[in-house]
Design an enzyme around this catalytic site. Structure first.
Site, PDB file in Angstrom:
ATOM      1  N   HIS A  50      -8.326  -5.045  -0.154  1.00 55.28           N
ATOM      2  CA  HIS A  50      -7.224  -4.189   0.245  1.00 55.28           C
ATOM      3  C   HIS A  50      -6.848  -4.492   1.558  1.00 55.28           C
ATOM      4  CE1 HIS A  50      -4.348  -0.766  -0.184  1.00 55.28           C
ATOM      5  NE2 HIS A  50      -4.396  -0.585   0.983  1.00 55.28           N
ATOM      6  N   ASP A  56     -10.618  -3.944  -4.529  1.00 59.85           N
ATOM      7  CA  ASP A  56      -9.598  -2.739  -3.829  1.00 59.85           C
ATOM      8  C   ASP A  56      -9.687  -1.495  -4.669  1.00 59.85           C
ATOM      9  OD1 ASP A  56      -7.418  -1.233  -2.975  1.00 59.85           O
ATOM     10  OD2 ASP A  56      -6.001  -2.907  -2.987  1.00 59.85           O
ATOM     11  N   SER A  77       0.710  -1.190  -0.082  1.00 60.34           N
ATOM     12  CA  SER A  77      -0.143   0.083   0.199  1.00 60.34           C
ATOM     13  C   SER A  77       0.721   1.178   0.125  1.00 60.34           C
ATOM     14  CB  SER A  77      -0.918   0.020   1.283  1.00 60.34           C
ATOM     15  OG  SER A  77      -2.121   0.823   1.067  1.00 60.34           O
TER      16      SER A  77
END
Length: 328
Positions: free
Chosen positions: A286, A256, A161
């Site tokens: 996610h 996501d 991320s």
């Protein structure tokens, strides 16, 4: 009540976790406010812990950056291949403890030493503080490779991320400063763009854990309320060229908002001559990559990533051996 369209895409494990999250979060995550988000994201004690030969903390640079070292093998082993790992958390939350088990699994599975970076968090420390800390950790690692028992020619960078975005930015920064590239950039659903315009941002706007408005909120903590990237190292997709960057392994989750950005970045890398492997993991959302005790897909993704790391480490070792052979 109508179920969101993405509900049918989740596997049973992810559906169960999504229901639990819905019970805990009556609205979007960012509605909790900064401290509430941090409290919600604080890691729980891991249910298991992969054994390491040694785990050591280092404080490097000024201001001091905490770097945690995971050694799977005794120190008398030859110079080790290495991963510099950068945790996720929207540039605003996250810690070494939150990726502790993941780093242990990578160290064991890829047969390497892992160095995990505790960078400063926004909004108290906005861009470029986090990137500066990652730079500091990487420079320290390369400069002290011999003392640390690290092979300087077999260093990979990785992150999930926000950490994936920082790992990608580090590669761009090294290239632009004329410094050697890592042997691999391992990017799990990386935050690499600030346009918020690809289809997944709409399709999964209310996805579990991280929705589109949550991502926008995290981004503003990082770069300021205007939400505009100050330069390409904040949003690597903005770079005029991605040529000359390290080979990449890009991981995305099916459900996501960041999915299409990560896959578009992988596409651009490939189009501009960078070797890329990529994998979209079905049925998960996610954040799955770090949740190795929750999602079967996380175990698969980590195993796949470790296989990719071993491949590049073995190739790097062979190349080192060839260049060190005496000429006839």
């Amino acid at each position: 009540m109508t179920q969101p369209l993405w509900q049918s895409l989740l596997d049973e494990e992810a559906r169960q976790v999504a229901r639990q999250l819905a019970d805990l979060l009556p609205g979007p995550l960012h509605n909790l406010g900064l401290q509430g988000v941090r409290d919600f994201a604080a890691p729980l004690p891991p249910p298991r812990s992969t054994t390491m030969a040694a785990v050591r903390d280092h404080r490097v640079g000024v201001p001091a950056v905490l770097v945690r070292e995971y050694c799977p093998c005794p120190s008398e082993q030859p110079a080790s291949p290495t991963v510099l790992y950068v945790h996720g958390g929207g540039f605003t939350v996250g810690s070494l403890d939150g990726v502790d088990e993941l780093c242990r699994l990578i160290a064991a599975g890829a047969e390497c030493t892992v160095f995990s970076v505790e960078y400063r968090l926004a909004p108290e420390h906005p861009y470029p503080a986090a990137l500066d800390d990652v730079r500091t950790a990487h420079a320290w690692l390369t400069a002290n490779a011999a003392a640390l028992g690290v092979d300087p020619h077999r260093i990979a960078v990785a992150g999930d991320s926000a950490g994936g975005g920082l790992a990608a930015a580090l590669c761009l920064d090294l290239r632009d400063r004329g410094l050697p590239q890592p042997v691999l950039q391992l990017l799990a659903y990386p935050a690499v763009d600030d346009s918020f315009e690809r289809p997944s941002w709409t399709e999964f706007a209310d996805a579990p854990l991280l929705g589109t408005e949550d991502a926008r909120w995290f981004w503003r903590q990082y770069v300021g309320e205007a939400g505009v990237a100050p330069d390409v190292l904040a949003a690597p997709m903005r770079a005029a060229s991605l040529r000359g960057l390290a080979p990449a392994h890009v991981i995305t989750a099916e459900v996501d908002p960041l999915r299409d950005d990560g896959e578009a970045y992988a596409d651009r890398l490939a189009e501009e001559g960078v070797p890329v492997t990529r994998q979209r993991y079905r049925g998960v959302f996610h954040g799955f990559f770090t949740e190795v005790d929750t999602f079967t897909a996380a175990g698969t993704a980590v195993t796949d990533a470790c296989g990719r790391l071993r491949d590049v480490f073995e190739s790097g070792l062979a190349a080192n051996q060839r260049t060190s052979m005496p000429s006839a």
